[in-house]
Design an enzyme around this catalytic site. Sequence first.
Site, mmCIF file in Angstrom:
data_model
loop_
_atom_site.group_PDB
_atom_site.id
_atom_site.type_symbol
_atom_site.label_atom_id
_atom_site.label_comp_id
_atom_site.label_asym_id
_atom_site.label_seq_id
_atom_site.Cartn_x
_atom_site.Cartn_y
_atom_site.Cartn_z
ATOM 1 N N GLU A 158 0.841 -1.063 0.045
ATOM 2 C CA GLU A 158 0.021 -0.091 0.026
ATOM 3 C C GLU A 158 0.818 1.277 0.166
ATOM 4 O O GLU A 158 0.834 2.265 1.222
ATOM 5 C CB GLU A 158 -0.892 -0.126 1.125
ATOM 6 C CG GLU A 158 -2.049 -1.086 1.207
ATOM 7 C CD GLU A 158 -3.228 -0.910 2.244
ATOM 8 O OE1 GLU A 158 -2.776 -0.461 3.274
ATOM 9 O OE2 GLU A 158 -4.329 -1.672 2.057
ATOM 10 N N GLU A 312 -6.188 -7.599 -0.712
ATOM 11 C CA GLU A 312 -6.797 -7.478 0.691
ATOM 12 C C GLU A 312 -8.358 -7.200 0.763
ATOM 13 O O GLU A 312 -8.876 -6.027 0.078
ATOM 14 C CB GLU A 312 -6.054 -6.503 1.626
ATOM 15 C CG GLU A 312 -4.684 -6.895 1.878
ATOM 16 C CD GLU A 312 -4.017 -5.667 2.732
ATOM 17 O OE1 GLU A 312 -4.611 -4.966 3.449
ATOM 18 O OE2 GLU A 312 -2.899 -5.474 2.655
HETATM 19 C C1 GLA Z 1 -4.167 -2.489 5.229
HETATM 20 C C2 GLA Z 1 -2.881 -3.303 5.448
HETATM 21 C C3 GLA Z 1 -2.782 -4.310 6.060
HETATM 22 C C4 GLA Z 1 -3.791 -4.166 7.291
HETATM 23 C C5 GLA Z 1 -5.008 -3.729 6.909
HETATM 24 C C6 GLA Z 1 -6.090 -4.039 8.103
HETATM 25 O O1 GLA Z 1 -4.779 -2.864 4.005
HETATM 26 O O2 GLA Z 1 -2.090 -3.224 4.142
HETATM 27 O O3 GLA Z 1 -1.588 -4.609 6.462
HETATM 28 O O4 GLA Z 1 -3.315 -3.156 8.011
HETATM 29 O O5 GLA Z 1 -5.056 -2.454 6.214
HETATM 30 O O6 GLA Z 1 -7.294 -3.622 7.355
#
Ligand code: GLA
Length: 663
Positions: A158, A312
């Site tokens: 991210e 995710e």
């Molecule tokens: C983000 C991060 C993960 C985790 C999620 C939790 O997407 O990439 O490591 O922290 O949030 O929702």
Amino acid sequence: MQNHRWLRTPDGTAPRISFGADYNPDQWPREVWDDDVRLMKKAGVDVVSVAIFSWAKLQPNADTWDFAWLDELIDLMHDNGIGVDLATATASPPPWLTMAHPEVLPVTAEGNTLSQGARQHWRPTSPVFRRHALTLVEKLAERYGSHPGIVAWHVNNELGCHNAYDYSDDAARAFRAWLAARYDTIEGLNHAWGTAFWSQAYGSFEEVLPPRLAASFPNPTQQLDFLRFSSDALTDHLVAEREILTRITPDIPVTTNFMIVGDTRHADYAAMAREIDFVSNDHYVTQDRDELAFSAAITSGVARHRPWFLMEHSTSAVNWQPVNRPKRSGELVRDSLTHVAHGADAVCYFQWRQSEAGAEKYHSAMVPHGGEDTRLFRDVVGLGGILQGLGDVVGSDREPAEVAILFDWHSWWGSELDSHPTELLRYRREALEWWTALVDAGVRVDVVPTDADLAGYRMVVAPVLYSVPAALRDRLEAYATGGGHLVTTYFSGIVDENDHVWLGGYPGAFRELLGVRVEEFRPLYEGEGVALSNGASGSVWSEPVDVVADDVEILASYEHDELGAAVTRRPVGSGSAAYVSTRLGVVGLARLVPELLAGAGVAPELPEPLRGSVELASRRGAAGRFDFYINRTDEPVSLDGVAGAFLHGSAELAARGVAVVRA
Ligand code: GLA
Ligand code: GLA
């Protein structure tokens, strides 16, 4: 994305929608790994993202490396048929690095330095950070590049989550270089930034700073350029890692996980998508469920409608909202299949096993604290089975829609800058309301970046397209005069790429095309509405719209003494150009959208009884067309009359259910 490359899998592997999670075995004792494998097999997991936050474990100090645990883990996954999407582990620098080099820590606009102790505390432009990060990437690529278990590289994590905006001296140096490349001369910058205003003229690039906390509104073009620069700095980091990976392991595709969700806006993902082999996205449900579908459609748009990877989402509750509720029955499957409907060929979660310690221990996972004997784990196993039944969908592209919404990060950034007519305008909300209204009307909608080919769309909606360079104006004009039906709204076509107002009356860039002219904006106060002749009510914005061409049709007027036309449409060439001068919201748009669609010759694809409750999304590939009927309501819906073979679900669509039909 010209060279779309998907996960590397052994020859002869049957196509399947990949299923898995972020997997953090380094946070657990070794004996748990065997239980993980057993449960992964039970759930049908075939891919895991590993080592995302493992830097401190892989390199415990500047001179020591420890790969033994990762060697064993990757072998274990591979031996059990589970592919590894291997992270470059650069997301969170270890304490030894930030203690030795505090100059890698980001600095806020106020001049505060962010400390270690959480994650992602690094400056995207730090040469010291870059050097250490790339050393790690190189080590990983050399060690694992020939391992058959690695199916993709996962760059960082991210990019820009927590550290997108850095105002440090490193950022200042990099910003100056970025500006020099953009403007060539300091005169060019002075002109673009309008520095004649408030005595801001610069004598050289050395005098320029990021928009640090200032006495009043910082220069808007400086702010806008800083947003663009910050997005480019993240992309630059991505490219630096990718170049090492593709040099050493040319056969392994490279991705990074985007954050196309809610108000997250720090990166121009349309641009970033050009730098990776396939697009990945992380999505968490923060608002209503149309936001999920809308985000998935944006993701498909930046992926140029090729399959993308849902890297995710959550099986149930997150831990970072003010109040975190679990998902309701049906939502786990519906959320996942909605992403698939919009082009995801992988359904993955944060994370595999819910943490027992750390800041995310209350975030749901595939294996919850309660272990395998839980409703949640049974639902996860059920979802794995559903996805296995959808193998024919894999590789199919999004079926092109007849209607597109333009989504532009530059207009998002520009339209919500400070010192504007109103603070109440929300770019993404306006676009999402059009999405919902169009879906309610029974049509499928693409969401595309401004450089997309628009030729195939009967209707293009450009909500709050604030920043319009001449070339974009010309393209949209050509689209409409060439037979397309363009719809745009208030606060569109206002400025050029330098945030300079198109003069002569609003909406400058589109004034002639639309045949209207506005002298003054008239934003509305919070809670204030303005009635329209078609029964709708406007909020946030209104304008006295002067109709200046004979052939402009007034579709709705304001019921207000000082205001006239509210919604107009004009035939131009073989198409049309319509203008909506207020925020109608979903309810108001419902009165207008069917008329606009009819004018554009777009017929709803969804049968009348399903409109409003069901969303239709479609994919098409070698194995045919797949229609996804997504129940947006909490009531069952009958799909009687829908033609095709049900691959998932039935004609009795459950509350919050999804049916997948081969048409
Ligand atoms: C983000 C991060 C993960 C985790 C999620 C939790 O997407 O990439 O490591 O922290 O949030 O929702
Ligand atoms: C003050 C300042 C002006 C201008 C106006 C705007 O009066 O002196 O330069 O900024 O506010 O309202």
